[in-house]
Motif scaffolding. Structure first.
Motif, PDB file in Angstrom:
ATOM      1  N   GLY A  19     -20.730  -0.979  -2.141  1.00  0.00           N
ATOM      2  CA  GLY A  19     -20.822   0.170  -3.237  1.00  0.00           C
ATOM      3  C   GLY A  19     -19.332   0.922  -2.997  1.00  0.00           C
ATOM      4  N   VAL A  20     -18.528   0.602  -2.397  1.00  0.00           N
ATOM      5  CA  VAL A  20     -17.248   1.215  -1.822  1.00  0.00           C
ATOM      6  C   VAL A  20     -16.073   0.623  -2.503  1.00  0.00           C
ATOM      7  N   GLU A  21     -15.199   1.097  -3.293  1.00  0.00           N
ATOM      8  CA  GLU A  21     -13.892   0.576  -3.442  1.00  0.00           C
ATOM      9  C   GLU A  21     -12.813   1.347  -2.975  1.00  0.00           C
ATOM     10  N   LEU A  22     -12.092   0.854  -2.004  1.00  0.00           N
ATOM     11  CA  LEU A  22     -11.029   1.595  -1.263  1.00  0.00           C
ATOM     12  C   LEU A  22      -9.871   1.761  -2.012  1.00  0.00           C
ATOM     13  N   THR A  23      -9.342   2.907  -2.489  1.00  0.00           N
ATOM     14  CA  THR A  23      -8.325   3.263  -3.381  1.00  0.00           C
ATOM     15  C   THR A  23      -6.996   3.443  -2.632  1.00  0.00           C
ATOM     16  N   ALA A  24      -7.004   3.932  -1.252  1.00  0.00           N
ATOM     17  CA  ALA A  24      -5.825   4.347  -0.564  1.00  0.00           C
ATOM     18  C   ALA A  24      -6.164   4.316   0.970  1.00  0.00           C
ATOM     19  N   VAL A  25      -5.281   3.969   1.686  1.00  0.00           N
ATOM     20  CA  VAL A  25      -5.162   4.262   3.071  1.00  0.00           C
ATOM     21  C   VAL A  25      -3.896   4.877   3.528  1.00  0.00           C
ATOM     22  N   THR A  26      -4.073   5.993   4.138  1.00  0.00           N
ATOM     23  CA  THR A  26      -2.741   6.941   4.520  1.00  0.00           C
ATOM     24  C   THR A  26      -2.699   7.112   6.149  1.00  0.00           C
ATOM     25  N   SER A  27      -1.399   7.235   6.426  1.00  0.00           N
ATOM     26  CA  SER A  27      -1.159   7.373   7.960  1.00  0.00           C
ATOM     27  C   SER A  27       0.485   7.970   7.928  1.00  0.00           C
ATOM     28  N   ARG A  28       0.599   8.777   8.753  1.00  0.00           N
ATOM     29  CA  ARG A  28       1.746   9.357   9.078  1.00  0.00           C
ATOM     30  C   ARG A  28       2.577   8.423   9.790  1.00  0.00           C
ATOM     31  N   GLN A  29       1.805   7.963  10.802  1.00  0.00           N
ATOM     32  CA  GLN A  29       2.832   7.090  11.747  1.00  0.00           C
ATOM     33  C   GLN A  29       2.745   5.722  11.372  1.00  0.00           C
ATOM     34  N   GLU A  30       1.918   5.048  10.423  1.00  0.00           N
ATOM     35  CA  GLU A  30       2.121   3.699   9.869  1.00  0.00           C
ATOM     36  C   GLU A  30       2.517   3.496   8.590  1.00  0.00           C
ATOM     37  N   ALA A  31       2.926   4.617   7.991  1.00  0.00           N
ATOM     38  CA  ALA A  31       3.230   4.528   6.492  1.00  0.00           C
ATOM     39  C   ALA A  31       4.307   3.391   6.582  1.00  0.00           C
ATOM     40  N   GLY A  32       4.410   2.968   5.272  1.00  0.00           N
ATOM     41  CA  GLY A  32       5.402   1.595   5.107  1.00  0.00           C
ATOM     42  C   GLY A  32       4.968   0.252   5.551  1.00  0.00           C
ATOM     43  N   LYS A  33       3.713   0.368   6.293  1.00  0.00           N
ATOM     44  CA  LYS A  33       3.412  -1.024   6.770  1.00  0.00           C
ATOM     45  C   LYS A  33       1.905  -1.410   6.063  1.00  0.00           C
TER      46      LYS A  33
END
Length: 90
Positions: A19-33
């Motif tokens: 029942g979940v659709e993931l729309t975003a994953v965020t991180s300051r340290q891992e941004a761009g990966k």
């Protein structure tokens, strides 16, 4: 428990939930990966083809998300949670 461990467990639950659709994953340290580079066990999981980005509350709300999960230290989480609530997310 370290934030990375919490994030991994949360992602595992969300990616496996029908029942979940993931729309975003965020991180300051891992941004761009890629999510699969940070968490290799998710490389072949459907719905896990995300690039992690650094995003503020406005960008997160713009994804159309209805809810947000935070795996952050308490003080940081409270600040971001207030901003997301103000934008209509749960």
């Amino acid at each position: 428990m370290p934030a990375a461990t919490l994030a991994w467990k949360l992602l595992r639950l969300l990616l496996g939930h029908p029942g979940v659709e993931l729309t975003a994953v965020t991180s300051r340290q891992e941004a761009g990966k890629a999510l699969g580079d940070v968490f290799p066990r998710f490389r072949k999981v459907p719905g896990a083809d995300f690039d992690i980005h650094r995003a503020g509350p406005d960008a997160i709300a713009a994804t159309g998300a209805q809810a947000a999960f935070l795996a952050l230290p308490h003080g940081v989480a409270a600040e971001i949670a207030r901003a997301l609530l103000a934008r209509g997310l749960r």
